[in-house]
Design a protein around this motif. Structure first.
Motif, PDB file in Angstrom:
ATOM      1  N   SER A   1       0.805  -1.216   0.000  1.00 57.19           N
ATOM      2  CA  SER A   1       0.000   0.000   0.000  1.00 57.19           C
ATOM      3  C   SER A   1       0.840   1.268   0.000  1.00 57.19           C
ATOM      4  CB  SER A   1      -0.946  -0.002   1.204  1.00 57.19           C
ATOM      5  OG  SER A   1      -0.208  -0.087   2.412  1.00 57.19           O
ATOM      6  N   ASN A   2       2.039   1.222   0.602  1.00 57.38           N
ATOM      7  CA  ASN A   2       2.910   2.391   0.652  1.00 57.38           C
ATOM      8  C   ASN A   2       4.195   2.112  -0.126  1.00 57.38           C
ATOM      9  OD1 ASN A   2       1.038   3.610   2.370  1.00 57.38           O
ATOM     10  ND2 ASN A   2       2.088   2.895   4.215  1.00 57.38           N
ATOM     11  N   TYR A   3       4.485   2.936  -1.106  1.00 59.05           N
ATOM     12  CA  TYR A   3       5.671   2.726  -1.912  1.00 59.05           C
ATOM     13  C   TYR A   3       6.003   4.008  -2.668  1.00 59.05           C
ATOM     14  CZ  TYR A   3       2.002   1.833  -5.399  1.00 59.05           C
ATOM     15  OH  TYR A   3       0.889   1.924  -6.182  1.00 59.05           O
TER      16      TYR A   3
ATOM     17  N   TYR B   1       6.871   9.811  -7.234  1.00 57.89           N
ATOM     18  CA  TYR B   1       5.528   9.748  -6.664  1.00 57.89           C
ATOM     19  C   TYR B   1       5.567   8.945  -5.369  1.00 57.89           C
ATOM     20  CZ  TYR B   1       4.353  10.917 -11.519  1.00 57.89           C
ATOM     21  OH  TYR B   1       4.287  11.498 -12.763  1.00 57.89           O
TER      22      TYR B   1
ATOM     23  N   TYR C   1       3.288   6.975  -2.782  1.00 57.28           N
ATOM     24  CA  TYR C   1       1.970   6.366  -2.652  1.00 57.28           C
ATOM     25  C   TYR C   1       1.716   5.970  -1.201  1.00 57.28           C
ATOM     26  CZ  TYR C   1       1.435   5.917  -7.715  1.00 57.28           C
ATOM     27  OH  TYR C   1       1.299   6.178  -9.067  1.00 57.28           O
ATOM     28  N   GLU C   2       0.561   6.362  -0.693  1.00 56.85           N
ATOM     29  CA  GLU C   2       0.077   5.921   0.608  1.00 56.85           C
ATOM     30  C   GLU C   2      -1.288   5.300   0.406  1.00 56.85           C
ATOM     31  OE1 GLU C   2       0.205   9.290   3.285  1.00 56.85           O
ATOM     32  OE2 GLU C   2       2.030   8.509   4.200  1.00 56.85           O
TER      33      GLU C   2
ATOM     34  N   ASP D   1      -1.981   3.093  -1.586  1.00 58.74           N
ATOM     35  CA  ASP D   1      -2.090   2.914  -3.026  1.00 58.74           C
ATOM     36  C   ASP D   1      -2.628   4.142  -3.745  1.00 58.74           C
ATOM     37  OD1 ASP D   1      -1.291   1.106  -4.911  1.00 58.74           O
ATOM     38  OD2 ASP D   1      -3.267   0.222  -5.185  1.00 58.74           O
ATOM     39  N   THR D   2      -2.519   5.323  -3.111  1.00 58.02           N
ATOM     40  CA  THR D   2      -2.948   6.575  -3.722  1.00 58.02           C
ATOM     41  C   THR D   2      -1.806   7.576  -3.618  1.00 58.02           C
ATOM     42  OG1 THR D   2      -5.254   6.189  -3.084  1.00 58.02           O
ATOM     43  CG2 THR D   2      -4.643   8.448  -3.636  1.00 58.02           C
ATOM     44  N   VAL D   3      -1.609   8.389  -4.653  1.00 55.43           N
ATOM     45  CA  VAL D   3      -0.518   9.363  -4.634  1.00 55.43           C
ATOM     46  C   VAL D   3      -0.743  10.377  -3.525  1.00 55.43           C
ATOM     47  CG1 VAL D   3       0.683  11.160  -5.923  1.00 55.43           C
ATOM     48  CG2 VAL D   3      -0.063   9.090  -7.096  1.00 55.43           C
TER      49      VAL D   3
ATOM     50  N   SER E   1       4.007  14.335  -4.939  1.00 51.64           N
ATOM     51  CA  SER E   1       5.010  14.048  -5.959  1.00 51.64           C
ATOM     52  C   SER E   1       5.999  15.196  -5.997  1.00 51.64           C
ATOM     53  CB  SER E   1       4.364  13.847  -7.327  1.00 51.64           C
ATOM     54  OG  SER E   1       3.729  15.042  -7.756  1.00 51.64           O
TER      55      SER E   1
ATOM     56  N   LYS F   1      -4.855  10.026 -12.740  1.00 52.63           N
ATOM     57  CA  LYS F   1      -6.048   9.741 -11.939  1.00 52.63           C
ATOM     58  C   LYS F   1      -7.287  10.489 -12.419  1.00 52.63           C
ATOM     59  CE  LYS F   1      -4.839  13.123  -8.334  1.00 52.63           C
ATOM     60  NZ  LYS F   1      -4.539  13.283  -6.892  1.00 52.63           N
TER      61      LYS F   1
END
Length: 540
Positions: free
Chosen positions: A329-331, A342, A344-345, A347-349, A352, A515
């Protein structure tokens, strides 16, 4: 026979359902008589393959038929082991038929293979014509007799689909493109088990979610191409801006309407506020400066043939088959052609930032790792290549070279001491890898304002290092903002081991869907698109 498909975005792929025959779910003889004598058009509202594979066990065939089938279609021999395993587990019972004939999934699979070019793949599946003839003949067969060769062709084509669409290029050819992300593989045992247990593996296929988004754009762009493509813009001046008037502006307006950057085309030849906003929309999608002014660079992008953009979409769909799918989920993702990082937390940005990547002569490598360490006030150990080609010649010309660059000898090597002018800036972020690539600050802040940001020797410079450090240490209460700033400016190197490591993916996508549902295009800074396109379009 060409069957039109309708694209609906889902997690993997949309699929259209049409019936060669009714499924056996207690329907009456009257319903069975509704079997069509031609292949009807697909319906728009079916977005998944519904139902399970046939669980009947009364209709069986002799296993010797498999050898006879492969003798007639020798190009399918490489799938013999898969076919044998599949039917041995079913005790050689038909999987694509029930007592009423072909089941719904057979038509769905046929439709996908018939329109495989919409998956961004060459329309060159083996025995495509034979497959079409078998399916058409079965649709016209009023006896509902299960045909062994149709059954086996469906199974073989299913495995072809799995290997081609889910796996993409073979690993050896992929590595020749300097793509070192972990390769997705399809477990055929898992696939077979899914078929046997009735799970619908096509609905959960292991493909990066951008694949489906790009596939929808591919359909859109092919539709535009079929209607004549984009209008050609013939410039009669060097630049166009708000307030200008020209016949060319009317063409630009039409172009932006077709691309979707302009909601309404009123055919006006005046460059008004609405057109300025549309130009900015276009500039945003292409990663250009959003000033609403059309110069030679923007005109050049507007005149890119739609056929080239379609090829670019297909190339990036192929890349989607290589990306690890089950991302945590976090990457963190760095997209080289976008010059962006970017975070991601869930799975959402979350945010950036701009980055500077390697020059074409010093390409940033595409791979992934895990950020484990932050180094505040780092030394910069001068790489041997830079030492040989830049530092040593500098020393020979100027005996004060090391001191003027805040450098020192460290054993047989040279390193630059911590400080604001250090080439790594005030902090670096390490994810151990064999390529010696990492993220770091830089004293050259002005480069982040450039459109093309390929200036480094391979490592990745980030525009907001303090913010990134705060993010990585956000769950460590001992690291406040004040402490982070102090460590960055202490002039004393300090390693910090993260309590929570973060995956980082260095990727190369020259087109993607943001998105807001808009397709973005970027320049192929390393020339990878053409090489990959040559491989894709030359595949047999």
């Amino acid at each position: 026979m060409k069957i039109t498909t309708y694209v609906i975005i889902v997690f993997f792929l949309s699929v259209i359902s049409f019936h060669f025959t009714a499924c056996s779910d207690g329907k009456t003889e009257e319903h069975k008589a509704e079997r069509p004598d031609t292949i009807p058009q697909p319906t728009k509202n079916d977005i998944t393959i519904r139902g399970n594979f046939s669980d009947q066990r009364s209709l069986k065939f002799d296993k010797k038929i498999i050898d006879a089938f492969l003798s007639r279609y020798p190009k399918l021999r490489s799938y013999k082991k898969d076919i044998d395993t599949f039917y041995a587990k079913r005790n050689f019972a038909f999987a694509w038929y029930d007592n009423n004939g072909l089941i719904e999934q057979a038509a769905n699979l046929y439709n996908r293979m018939e329109n495989i070019s919409e998956e961004g793949l060459p329309d060159s599946i083996p025995y495509k014509d034979a497959f079409t003839d078998l399916m058409k003949n079965d649709a016209l067969d009023s006896t509902n007799t299960a045909n062994e060769f149709t059954e086996l062709m469906l199974t073989a084509q299913y495995f072809i689909y799995a290997r081609t669409v889910w796996s993409g290029l073979d690993a050896k050819r992929m590595k020749s493109l300097d793509w070192f992300l972990p390769r997705k593989t399809v477990s055929y045992n898992q696939l077979l088990d899914s078929l046997l247990t009735g799970k619908n593996i096509l609905d959960t296929a292991p493909v990066y979610r951008q694949y489906a988004l790009l596939r929808a754009q591919l359909k859109k762009y092919k539709d535009i191409e079929s209607k004549g493509g984009f209008p050609t813009i013939k410039a009669d001046k060097k630049t166009y801006k708000q307030g200008d008037s020209s016949a060319t502006i009317a063409t630009i307006r039409k172009f932006l309407f077709v691309t979707g950057d302009l909601s309404n085309d009123n055919n006006s030849a005046i460059f008004d506020t609405t057109l300025t906003i549309a130009v900015k929309n276009f500039q945003h999608r292409y990663g250009e400066k959003e000033d609403g002014v059309i110069g030679s660079a923007i005109l050049k992008k507007m005149n890119i043939p739609i056929s080239k953009l379609i090829q670019q979409i297909i190339v990036n769909m192929e890349r989607c088959r290589w990306v690890p799918v089950n991302l945590v989920s976090n990457y963190v993702v760095v997209n080289i052609p976008a010059y962006k990082l970017y975070v991601y937390e869930n799975d959402t940005v979350a945010f950036s930032m701009n980055v500077v990547v390697g020059q074409p002569a010093h390409k940033t490598v595409i791979f992934n790792g895990t950020i484990k360490y932050i180094v505040f006030s780092p030394y910069w150990n001068v790489p041997s290549g830079i030492l040989k080609n830049e530092v040593l010649p500098g020393i020979r010309k100027n005996s004060n070279y090391l001191a003027s660059h805040n450098m020192e000898w460290n054993g047989g090597a040279v390193r630059q001491k911590p400080g604001p002018n250090n080439s790594l800036g005030l902090v670096k972020f390490l994810f151990p890898n064999s390529y010696d690539i990492y993220l770091h600050d830089t004293p050259s802040k002005s480069l982040f304002g450039e459109t093309n940001r390929a200036f480094s020797h391979g490592c990745i410079r980030i525009s907001q290092p303090q913010k990134f450090a705060e993010y990585l240490l956000r769950h460590d209460s001992s690291w406040t903002t004040e402490k982070i700033v102090a460590a960055m400016n202490s002039g004393k190197e300090q390693y910090v081991t993260l309590k929570e490591t973060v995956p980082v993916f260095i990727a190369y996508f020259t087109t993607w869907v943001s998105k807001d549902g808009k397709i973005n295009f970027r320049d192929d800074v390393y020339g990878r698109d053409k090489r990959l396109a040559d491989m894709i379009f030359s595949k047999k």
